[in-house]
Design an enzyme around this catalytic site. Sequence first.
Site, PDB file in Angstrom:
ATOM      1  N   ASP A 155       0.820  -1.206   0.000  1.00 13.30           N
ATOM      2  CA  ASP A 155       0.000   0.000   0.000  1.00 13.30           C
ATOM      3  C   ASP A 155       0.857   1.261   0.000  1.00 13.30           C
ATOM      4  O   ASP A 155       0.413   2.315  -0.459  1.00 13.30           O
ATOM      5  CB  ASP A 155      -0.918   0.018   1.236  1.00 13.30           C
ATOM      6  CG  ASP A 155      -1.855  -1.182   1.263  1.00 13.30           C
ATOM      7  OD1 ASP A 155      -1.810  -1.988   0.325  1.00 13.30           O
ATOM      8  OD2 ASP A 155      -2.619  -1.308   2.230  1.00 13.30           O
ATOM      9  N   ASP A 185      -2.096   6.117  -2.802  1.00 17.84           N
ATOM     10  CA  ASP A 185      -1.504   4.949  -2.163  1.00 17.84           C
ATOM     11  C   ASP A 185      -0.794   4.166  -3.273  1.00 17.84           C
ATOM     12  O   ASP A 185      -1.271   4.113  -4.414  1.00 17.84           O
ATOM     13  CB  ASP A 185      -2.578   4.048  -1.549  1.00 17.84           C
ATOM     14  CG  ASP A 185      -3.091   4.553  -0.199  1.00 17.84           C
ATOM     15  OD1 ASP A 185      -2.706   5.654   0.232  1.00 17.84           O
ATOM     16  OD2 ASP A 185      -3.892   3.817   0.424  1.00 17.84           O
ATOM     17  N   HIS A 240      -7.130   0.444  -4.005  1.00 16.77           N
ATOM     18  CA  HIS A 240      -6.079  -0.520  -4.336  1.00 16.77           C
ATOM     19  C   HIS A 240      -6.551  -1.448  -5.470  1.00 16.77           C
ATOM     20  O   HIS A 240      -7.595  -2.076  -5.368  1.00 16.77           O
ATOM     21  CB  HIS A 240      -5.638  -1.317  -3.113  1.00 16.77           C
ATOM     22  CG  HIS A 240      -5.224  -0.398  -1.985  1.00 16.77           C
ATOM     23  ND1 HIS A 240      -5.189  -0.784  -0.688  1.00 16.77           N
ATOM     24  CD2 HIS A 240      -4.819   0.908  -2.003  1.00 16.77           C
ATOM     25  CE1 HIS A 240      -4.791   0.235   0.076  1.00 16.77           C
ATOM     26  NE2 HIS A 240      -4.564   1.281  -0.712  1.00 16.77           N
ATOM     27  N   ASP A 276      -5.318  -4.222  -6.713  1.00 18.19           N
ATOM     28  CA  ASP A 276      -4.887  -5.618  -6.814  1.00 18.19           C
ATOM     29  C   ASP A 276      -5.929  -6.662  -6.411  1.00 18.19           C
ATOM     30  O   ASP A 276      -5.598  -7.841  -6.250  1.00 18.19           O
ATOM     31  CB  ASP A 276      -3.549  -5.829  -6.080  1.00 18.19           C
ATOM     32  CG  ASP A 276      -3.565  -5.319  -4.648  1.00 18.19           C
ATOM     33  OD1 ASP A 276      -4.614  -4.837  -4.190  1.00 18.19           O
ATOM     34  OD2 ASP A 276      -2.506  -5.400  -3.992  1.00 18.19           O
ATOM     35  N   CYS A 298      -0.931  -7.798  -1.478  1.00 21.51           N
ATOM     36  CA  CYS A 298      -0.915  -6.651  -0.550  1.00 21.51           C
ATOM     37  C   CYS A 298       0.192  -6.781   0.492  1.00 21.51           C
ATOM     38  O   CYS A 298       0.804  -5.785   0.880  1.00 21.51           O
ATOM     39  CB  CYS A 298      -2.222  -6.568   0.225  1.00 21.51           C
ATOM     40  SG  CYS A 298      -3.702  -6.677  -0.743  1.00 21.51           S
TER      41      CYS A 298
HETATM   42  N1  ARG Z   1     -10.368  -2.641  -1.890  1.00 24.12           N
HETATM   43  C1  ARG Z   1     -10.036  -3.989  -2.253  1.00 24.12           C
HETATM   44  C2  ARG Z   1     -11.266  -4.850  -2.171  1.00 24.12           C
HETATM   45  O1  ARG Z   1     -11.929  -4.845  -1.199  1.00 24.12           O
HETATM   46  C3  ARG Z   1      -8.968  -4.528  -1.372  1.00 24.12           C
HETATM   47  C4  ARG Z   1      -7.627  -4.146  -1.824  1.00 24.12           C
HETATM   48  C5  ARG Z   1      -6.576  -4.691  -0.938  1.00 24.12           C
HETATM   49  N2  ARG Z   1      -5.303  -4.388  -1.497  1.00 24.12           N
HETATM   50  C6  ARG Z   1      -4.275  -3.933  -0.814  1.00 24.12           C
HETATM   51  N3  ARG Z   1      -3.158  -3.690  -1.490  1.00 24.12           N
HETATM   52  N4  ARG Z   1      -4.337  -3.692   0.474  1.00 24.12           N
HETATM   53  O2  ARG Z   1     -11.601  -5.590  -3.045  1.00 24.12           O
END
Ligand code: ARG
Length: 382
Positions: free
Chosen positions: A113, A199, A250, A252, A358
Amino acid sequence: MMVNPESIPVVNAWNEWDPLREIVVGSATGACFEPTEPGNRPQVRDGSGAPFPKGLKPDEAIARANEELAGLVALLQAQGVTVRRPEPHDFGRSLKTPAFEVENQYCSVCPRDVMITLGNEILEATMSRRARYFEYEPYRKLVYEYWEADPRVSWTVAPKPTMADSMYRKDFWDWPMEERHARMHAHEYCITQDEVVFDAADMSRFGKDVIVQESMTTNRAGIRWLKRTLEPKGFRVHPVHFPLDYFPSHIDCTFVPLRPGLVLANPERPIREDELPMFTENGWKLVEAPQPVLSNEEMPAYCQSSKWLSMNVLSVSPHTVICEEQEKPLQDLLSSLDFEVLTVPFRHVFEYGGSLHCATWDIRREGTREDYFPSLPYQPVA
Ligand code: ARG
């Protein structure tokens, strides 16, 4: 300092899939519950409306996550990858800057992150939440080590935003669903456009090209800063959007490149129509991830991420992917696409908001900067 010019630089990662040599794996030691603040309103998942816990996580929750993180370390080491860990940090300590105060910080489970390797450069993100303002600190010792070890390594720190009240749209969290739907194409979230905010995990690397998701954690000023910083260094920066994700943060769990020409895509969050041709017209295929094994309701009570943590896989090479142990449908899909699939239990890490991608920050992969999008229209710096 003697550096063999033929060797791979100490810091070298141009994409998400080249053969992995060195990586940082996060740690749950000292982790706290994420505090409520203008950029975040954590909620207990059981629907009870119970107040979200505060302060340090219980020892058992930390031990369970650390055990799984240690399992990932062992698996990576068995693949011949060098693994490094963050320094301990006092996340329980409150912060007070000229512009804000916050009761405690968060954790070092998700280096992804905060930190990103872009070729031979380490970039520290601005971050978007108060509790994460100093989250680069557990990685600074490593950054200095890499930076001192090889003159080819460069290091950039993005400007820190104030994180003052005025940086946030306070009513964002209370918008009714219909309003969210109406605003979905405006891409306005809890951060305003007044300061540079991003981020690191909103970016994904494709050689010469870097895509950046506009989200709750990355605004348009942040994307402009990335463009103007990276494009003179030979990158092309492309904003991307997934309009059906009303709480984007994010990239990913949404759009995950696995090897040249292949992206694992979230079937519930298609990329904006006008952004798809960049991929399809350059021979890339999008394959939809299967439904995750857990439903959103079954995710750990304090986890603020969605069930799509299932697709948060980590590539060890363009042929080998690490996948969460219980995500059988995804493992089967990846096998059918000719990947060797390695698995590791990781569900206790979910409560810290992340899974395998992550919880890591790749430092060194083999390979050089390639152009995977040879037929791209020229895009001037915005
Ligand atoms: N917002 C994303 C979801 O709920 C989670 C992303 C988590 N990624 C990270 N690099 N912390 O699907």
